[in-house]
Design a protein around this motif. Structure first.
Motif, short mmCIF file in Angstrom:
data_model
loop_
_atom_site.label_atom_id
_atom_site.label_comp_id
_atom_site.label_asym_id
_atom_site.label_seq_id
_atom_site.Cartn_x
_atom_site.Cartn_y
_atom_site.Cartn_z
N VAL A 212 0.85 -1.20 0.00
CA VAL A 212 0.00 0.00 0.00
C VAL A 212 0.88 1.25 0.00
O VAL A 212 0.66 2.18 -0.77
CB VAL A 212 -0.94 -0.01 1.23
CG1 VAL A 212 -1.61 1.34 1.40
CG2 VAL A 212 -2.00 -1.08 1.07
N THR A 216 0.26 3.53 -3.31
CA THR A 216 -0.72 4.63 -3.30
C THR A 216 0.03 5.96 -3.31
O THR A 216 0.98 6.15 -2.57
CB THR A 216 -1.65 4.57 -2.06
OG1 THR A 216 -0.85 4.55 -0.90
CG2 THR A 216 -2.53 3.35 -2.10
N THR A 254 -7.06 4.04 -6.33
CA THR A 254 -6.64 3.55 -5.01
C THR A 254 -7.54 2.40 -4.57
O THR A 254 -7.07 1.36 -4.10
CB THR A 254 -6.70 4.70 -3.97
OG1 THR A 254 -5.85 5.75 -4.42
CG2 THR A 254 -6.27 4.23 -2.59
#
Ligand SMILES: Nc1ncnc2c1ncn2[C@@H]1O[C@H](COP(=O)(O)OP(=O)(O)OP(=O)(O)O)[C@@H](O)[C@H]1O
Ligand SMILES: [Mg+2]
Length: 382
Positions: A212, A216, A254
């Protein structure tokens, strides 16, 4: 792991073979047959789940009226290739499980939209386990009833049964989910509670957060899970400055990316995942992280991933290993059926890969040009 799928007369395939690896990539122009391959895997998955042929093709509704199994895409009788001389369809799957090969074949009669098995064959380590022929009517797959002691842990039934098909939709992934739901839905349903289940396991959470953070753009450092007024669980993303943003306000890319991670890292993973256009919504500059993740996860966890793609960038990023299971689906001019050709079987591919890059060749339509040159106007290979 499923290593090979051969189809005869299924949708727009007369007789094709797809080679699979831990990570399998399928390219091809619009309407070439990529999603038809997905439908073939779904068919086999329905067989693994023990549904009857009419349920696999026409759909199944559970006792409470909920859809338990979505019907096959397209017209029922068009499961068989329209222009073929016979309407019989056959599937032939090879899998290697704990080093042992097993083969499952099913031939199905399509009698104007009514279906029954003509033959079901199962072979383990070169030995025939069963071979049923059409002297009785049967429309429920025998392979789904084989007991584990026959094939021990080697049964192909489990490979067929344990598949998931995802086409992530950010609007669906944004929705709050009922507490305790640990399986991600086809479009990304239950994302909050699947992430919650991942976060409950420190090792899984660490892997999740690593990806992540890398993927992101706005530095998500943690997740929060809060009950809404209905008791459903809502997902919040914690950014590096401490700001907490609800999933409802997060970006589409996302959410789609989080849904992919949730699918692959969630509890009780499937053996095979089929994704449609995995690159959808991901910025090309971040695509390498996604491919890196898929290659590493599939190599280490034994999970198999199959994806369709239209992305030249994605093709450029594939490792040597993944290229072995990368194929083009193609319809020769003048022919209604499609063929499947592994990328590594194209001429001078290693040299061209080094000098031009496969993405550039793909974007320029080079693969199709080469294939066009190998078929004459009647569609016969020269
Ligand atoms: N029974 C059938 N017989 C012959 N051809 C069929 C049959 N069913 C579907 N097709 C062909 O398959 C095509 C659709 O293929 P598919 O949906 O797999 O395309 P795709 O490669 O996924 O394309 P896209 O990139 O646009 O999603 C149809 O246009 C049709 O030509
Ligand atoms: Mg498609």
């Amino acid at each position: 792991m499923i290593t090979r799928l051969r189809l005869k007369n299924f949708k727009n395939f007369a007789d094709v073979e797809l080679k699979l690896g831990p990570f399998t990539v399928i390219l091809g122009t619009n309407a070439s047959g990529k999603s038809n391959l997905r439908d073939a895997f779904r068919f086999l998955h329905g067989i693994g789940r023990g549904y009857s042929l009419s349920e696999i093709i026409g759909g199944k509704t559970g006792g409470g009226g909920q859809v338990e199994w979505e019907r096959m895409r397209g017209a029922m009788r068009e499961i068989s290739r329209i222009q073929a001389e016979t309407s019989d369809v056959s599937f032939d799957v090879t899998a290697k499980i704990s080093g042992v090969n097993s083969i499952y074949r099913a031939s199905i009669e399509n009698f104007d939209g009514l279906f029954r098995f003509i033959n079901e064959y199962f072979e383990l380590d070169g030995r025939e386990i069963f071979n049923f022929h059409q002297n009785v009517f049967w429309d429920s797959p025998a392979v789904s009833t084989i007991k584990d002691e026959i094939g021990r842990s080697f049964t192909i039934k489990n490979e067929l049964k344990s598949m998931r098909f995802h086409e992530m939709d950010s609007a669906t992934a944004k929705l709050a989910s009922p507490p305790g739901q640990k399986v991600l839905g086809d479009r990304g349903e239950n994302l909050p509670t699947v992430l919650q289940a991942i976060c409950a396991d420190p090792a899984r959470k660490e892997t999740l957060m690593e990806w992540v953070r890398a993927l992101t753009p706005m530095d998500v450092v943690d997740f929060k899970f809060r009950s809404d007024l209905n008791g459903f669980i809502q997902l919040y993303l914690v950014e590096s400055d401490g700001a907490e943003i609800s999933a409802v306000s997060a970006s589409d890319g996302t959410l789609r990316f989080l849904a992919l991670l949730a699918a692959l890292l969630g509890p009780n993973p499937a053996k095979l995942y089929f994704f449609e256009e995995i690159e959808s919504g991901i910025h090309p500059a971040r695509l390498h992280l996604l491919i890196d993740m898929l290659e590493r996860q599939t190599a280490k966890s034994g999970i198999q991933v199959v994806t369709t793609t239209h992305s030249p960038e994605l093709l450029s990023l594939l490792s040597d290993e993944t290229l072995k299971s990368t194929s083009i689906v193609y319809r020769p001019p003048g022919r209604s059926d499609a063929i499947i050709k592994p990328v590594l079987d194209f001429p001078n591919i290693d040299k061209l890969r080094a000098t031009q890059g496969l993405g550039r060749l793909h974007a320029a339509g080079w693969f199709e040009d080469i294939l066009n040159a190998t078929f004459d106007e009647e569609g016969d290979a020269e």
